[in-house]
Scaffold this motif. Structure first.
Motif, PDB file in Angstrom:
ATOM      1  N   HIS A 152       2.226   6.606  -2.263  1.00  0.00           N
ATOM      2  CA  HIS A 152       3.278   7.483  -2.745  1.00  0.00           C
ATOM      3  C   HIS A 152       3.080   7.830  -3.980  1.00  0.00           C
ATOM      4  O   HIS A 152       3.325   8.698  -4.532  1.00  0.00           O
ATOM      5  N   THR A 192       1.073  11.788   4.596  1.00  0.00           N
ATOM      6  CA  THR A 192       0.899  10.315   4.870  1.00  0.00           C
ATOM      7  C   THR A 192       2.372   9.464   3.926  1.00  0.00           C
ATOM      8  O   THR A 192       2.621   8.366   4.384  1.00  0.00           O
ATOM      9  N   TYR A 202       0.782  -1.195  -0.064  1.00  0.00           N
ATOM     10  CA  TYR A 202      -0.203   0.071  -0.173  1.00  0.00           C
ATOM     11  C   TYR A 202       0.948   1.360  -0.050  1.00  0.00           C
ATOM     12  O   TYR A 202       0.512   2.202  -0.378  1.00  0.00           O
ATOM     13  N   GLN A 203       2.148   1.239   0.507  1.00  0.00           N
ATOM     14  CA  GLN A 203       2.911   2.466   0.626  1.00  0.00           C
ATOM     15  C   GLN A 203       3.302   2.763  -1.015  1.00  0.00           C
ATOM     16  O   GLN A 203       3.098   3.860  -1.169  1.00  0.00           O
ATOM     17  N   LEU A 222      -6.162   5.406   3.877  1.00  0.00           N
ATOM     18  CA  LEU A 222      -5.077   6.497   3.848  1.00  0.00           C
ATOM     19  C   LEU A 222      -5.214   7.290   2.589  1.00  0.00           C
ATOM     20  O   LEU A 222      -5.479   6.720   1.405  1.00  0.00           O
ATOM     21  N   THR A 225       7.866   4.608   8.303  1.00  0.00           N
ATOM     22  CA  THR A 225       7.613   3.424   8.871  1.00  0.00           C
ATOM     23  C   THR A 225       8.188   2.272   8.285  1.00  0.00           C
ATOM     24  O   THR A 225       8.548   1.352   8.985  1.00  0.00           O
ATOM     25  N   SER A 241      -3.445  10.082  -0.100  1.00  0.00           N
ATOM     26  CA  SER A 241      -2.221  10.197  -0.386  1.00  0.00           C
ATOM     27  C   SER A 241      -2.099  11.685  -0.259  1.00  0.00           C
ATOM     28  O   SER A 241      -2.226  12.676  -0.896  1.00  0.00           O
ATOM     29  N   PHE A 284       4.291   2.468  12.877  1.00  0.00           N
ATOM     30  CA  PHE A 284       3.255   3.380  12.003  1.00  0.00           C
ATOM     31  C   PHE A 284       2.694   4.341  13.127  1.00  0.00           C
ATOM     32  O   PHE A 284       2.774   5.521  12.964  1.00  0.00           O
ATOM     33  N   THR A 322      -3.449  -0.752  11.904  1.00  0.00           N
ATOM     34  CA  THR A 322      -2.930  -0.817  10.627  1.00  0.00           C
ATOM     35  C   THR A 322      -3.647  -1.856   9.755  1.00  0.00           C
ATOM     36  O   THR A 322      -3.468  -2.305   8.645  1.00  0.00           O
ATOM     37  N   ASP A 376       4.121  -3.841  11.965  1.00  0.00           N
ATOM     38  CA  ASP A 376       3.760  -2.448  11.402  1.00  0.00           C
ATOM     39  C   ASP A 376       3.134  -1.616  12.232  1.00  0.00           C
ATOM     40  O   ASP A 376       3.247  -0.231  12.249  1.00  0.00           O
ATOM     41  N   MET A 419       4.686   6.889   5.938  1.00  0.00           N
ATOM     42  CA  MET A 419       4.609   5.548   5.356  1.00  0.00           C
ATOM     43  C   MET A 419       6.237   5.073   5.116  1.00  0.00           C
ATOM     44  O   MET A 419       6.716   4.195   5.280  1.00  0.00           O
ATOM     45  N   ASN A 420       7.136   6.037   4.198  1.00  0.00           N
ATOM     46  CA  ASN A 420       8.677   5.919   4.216  1.00  0.00           C
ATOM     47  C   ASN A 420       9.139   5.558   5.777  1.00  0.00           C
ATOM     48  O   ASN A 420      10.142   4.564   5.596  1.00  0.00           O
TER      49      ASN A 420
END
Length: 156
Positions: free
Chosen positions: A6, A60, A1-2, A54, A67, A56, A82, A49, A78, A64-65
């Motif tokens: 992103h 966020t 999902y990251q 989420l 985490t 974008s 997070f 989580t 996670d 994510m980066n």
């Protein structure tokens, strides 16, 4: 999902032990960076989580980066990293009301509303794998592939 967040896409993430009974987008305001299930009665809540929407946004993406960097360590989970990063960066968060669904320890809030259609998700979080099936069966949420289709997944 990251990768999706992103890449500018909003993401609804559900653990495999989550059952959605209604269209979730009718219940999310879709106005906060994090929207989803939360644990705990005190502030700040622990964001789950296992059931989250989420948006974008630059914040966020940063959560994510950072985490993911922490998850590179062996045995990492996670949820704690997070939440630590989200708290540090004051991620704009919204928690689902307990009455609309939830998991273990929240049954008093959502259990009575399940038969009336007032509940729209159930998450078997907090249960060890062997206890998940009885949890879903207790609330009549377990339907095997064979029961739904009349077919077996096993090869003849």
């Amino acid at each position: 999902y990251q990768r999706r967040v992103h890449g500018g896409q909003h993401v609804l993430f559900l653990d495999a032990d989550t059952v959605v009974l209604r269209d979730p987008f009718r219940f999310f305001p879709q106005a906060h960076d994090f929207e989803g299930q939360c644990h705990g009665l005190r502030q700040p809540h622990t964001r789950s989580t296992g059931f989250m929407y989420l948006r974008s946004t630059p914040q966020t993406v940063e959560v994510m980066n950072r985490t993911l960097l922490q998850l590179a360590q062996p045995g990492a989970s996670d949820q704690k990293p997070f939440n630590a990063v989200a708290d540090e960066l004051a991620l704009d968060s919204w928690c689902l009301p307990r009455e609309v669904g939830g998991g273990r320890g929240q049954e008093a809030a959502w259990g009575p509303r399940l038969p009336t259609g007032g509940v729209w998700f159930v998450h078997a979080d907090g249960y060890r794998t062997p206890a998940k099936l009885p949890f879903f069966k207790k609330y009549n949420l377990w339907h095997s592939f064979a029961n739904l289709t009349g077919r077996s997944l096993r090869k003849p």
